[in-house]
Design a protein around this motif. Structure first.
Motif, PDB file in Angstrom:
ATOM      1  N   GLY A 101      32.661  32.817  48.521  1.00 37.43           N
ATOM      2  CA  GLY A 101      33.406  32.111  47.483  1.00 37.43           C
ATOM      3  C   GLY A 101      32.810  32.351  46.108  1.00 37.43           C
ATOM      4  N   ALA A 102      31.499  32.279  46.014  1.00 35.90           N
ATOM      5  CA  ALA A 102      30.827  32.517  44.738  1.00 35.90           C
ATOM      6  C   ALA A 102      31.039  33.947  44.264  1.00 35.90           C
ATOM      7  N   ALA A 103      30.944  34.907  45.189  1.00 36.83           N
ATOM      8  CA  ALA A 103      31.113  36.317  44.834  1.00 36.83           C
ATOM      9  C   ALA A 103      32.520  36.584  44.307  1.00 36.83           C
TER      10      ALA A 103
ATOM     11  N   ILE B 171      24.055  31.602  43.754  1.00 38.76           N
ATOM     12  CA  ILE B 171      24.338  30.166  43.749  1.00 38.76           C
ATOM     13  C   ILE B 171      23.030  29.426  43.488  1.00 38.76           C
ATOM     14  N   LEU B 172      23.050  28.569  42.481  1.00 33.36           N
ATOM     15  CA  LEU B 172      21.914  27.684  42.214  1.00 33.36           C
ATOM     16  C   LEU B 172      22.467  26.269  42.110  1.00 33.36           C
TER      17      LEU B 172
ATOM     18  N   THR C 275      26.411  30.616  39.565  1.00 34.81           N
ATOM     19  CA  THR C 275      27.226  29.400  39.611  1.00 34.81           C
ATOM     20  C   THR C 275      26.415  28.280  40.242  1.00 34.81           C
ATOM     21  N   GLY C 276      26.832  27.043  39.982  1.00 36.39           N
ATOM     22  CA  GLY C 276      26.139  25.880  40.520  1.00 36.39           C
ATOM     23  C   GLY C 276      25.589  24.999  39.408  1.00 36.39           C
TER      24      GLY C 276
ATOM     25  N   THR D  34      31.032  25.524  38.393  1.00 36.93           N
ATOM     26  CA  THR D  34      31.460  25.562  39.791  1.00 36.93           C
ATOM     27  C   THR D  34      32.293  26.829  39.989  1.00 36.93           C
ATOM     28  N   PRO D  35      32.425  27.307  41.224  1.00 35.08           N
ATOM     29  CA  PRO D  35      33.235  28.507  41.454  1.00 35.08           C
ATOM     30  C   PRO D  35      34.743  28.290  41.315  1.00 35.08           C
ATOM     31  N   MET D  36      35.196  27.033  41.219  1.00 33.35           N
ATOM     32  CA  MET D  36      36.623  26.771  41.334  1.00 33.35           C
ATOM     33  C   MET D  36      37.466  27.543  40.325  1.00 33.35           C
ATOM     34  N   GLU D  37      37.046  27.559  39.075  1.00 37.10           N
ATOM     35  CA  GLU D  37      37.804  28.285  38.045  1.00 37.10           C
ATOM     36  C   GLU D  37      38.016  29.739  38.447  1.00 37.10           C
TER      37      GLU D  37
END
Length: 282
Positions: A102-104, A117-118, A244-245, A272-275
């Motif tokens: 998801g982060a990638a 992710i942090l 992200t994080g 956050t990764p949502m955007e």
């Protein structure tokens, strides 16, 4: 003909963020985090029905669900979360993947990059635009999670319990938390979700920026992440580093300083990764 409505989830172990793509009320919506390491199928299902559904628009029909979460690199954990989702949304297309994917996708889109992710925990990978090609092992909050909220919170507690903080910081800590050694050790060693508990002390760092001890904890903790993770990818010097994080966002100035110091190319930093996930799945 109206487009499909997609429910997108990004879940850490502390909190989960949800977005509705194609709906009039896209969110974001928030629930507690979902971790199949710590929660049963019924507990996860209860989060969906009791925390998420009451927030969603009444009668909304969800066509597709994309769930990214912690602990989902293991097949048995994927099956638990998938079963909980199917129990609540039996007619929806469901795709479950780990939070690093998801982060990638959120950070790199369809391009290559180092995605990190942090948050409560930490993780990283080299993503080629389609797949995760390299992933330094995540060892969890006891052995690893360098640079994470749990890692930094643990340092705060060490400085406090070892009496390393000066009088000013000890006074501020006592005023904010009203705790003691026995209570701290009880929460860390005997109660569940110790990683969340530890991460809760990272806010002490953001509230006391500028003090040399606080800056030392932050710089050392994030440098540990670079040394143990970023440095392990030779691509770090040739492709952008994305983060992200909550920790990445609140201490992005230090990430920039470290990238400048080591002459590494800094890319996106998202709270956050949502955007980015909304962009990716659009």
């Amino acid at each position: 003909m109206p487009g499909k409505i997609k429910l997108i989830a990004d879940s850490g172990s502390t909190k989960a963020e949800w977005g509705l793509l194609g709906a009039a009320a896209p969110g974001p919506y928030k629930t507690q985090g979902i971790s199949p390491y710590f929660q049963t199928l019924d507990q996860i299902k209860a989060i969906f029905t009791q925390e998420l559904i009451p927030q969603l628009p009444a009668g909304v029909h969800i066509d597709e669900i994309y769930f990214y979460g912690t602990g989902l690199s293991q097949q048995k954990n994927i099956e638990v979360v998938s079963a909980a989702l199917r129990a609540v949304w039996p007619d929806s297309y469901i795709e479950v993947d780990h939070d690093l994917m998801g982060a990638a996708r959120a950070l790199c889109g369809h391009g290559a990059g180092i995605a990190s992710i942090l948050g409560t925990g930490s993780n990283s990978c080299f993503y080629d635009g389609t797949r995760i090609k390299k992933n330094n092992p995540g060892l969890g909050y006891v052995l690893g999670d360098e640079g994470s909220g749990a890692y930094l919170g643990k340092k705060v507690l060490q400085y406090y319990l070892y009496n390393t903080f000066d009088e000013e910081l000890i006074g501020k800590f006592d005023e904010k938390y009203s705790t003691n050694k026995d209570e701290i050790l009880e929460n860390v060693y005997r109660k569940p979700l110790a990683n969340r508990y530890l991460a809760g002390f990272a806010t002490f760092l953001s509230e006391n920026r500028g003090h040399f001890m606080i800056e030392n904890i932050l710089e050392d903790g994030l440098n540990d992440f670079f040394f143990n993770h970023i440095y392990k990818y030779r691509e770090s010097w040739t492709t952008s580093l994305h983060f992200t994080g909550s920790v990445a966002w609140h201490f992005r100035d230090i990430l920039k300083e470290l990238c400048d110091l080591y002459e590494l190319p800094l890319g996106r930093i998202l709270r956050t990764p949502m955007e980015g996930l909304i962009e990716y799945h659009h």
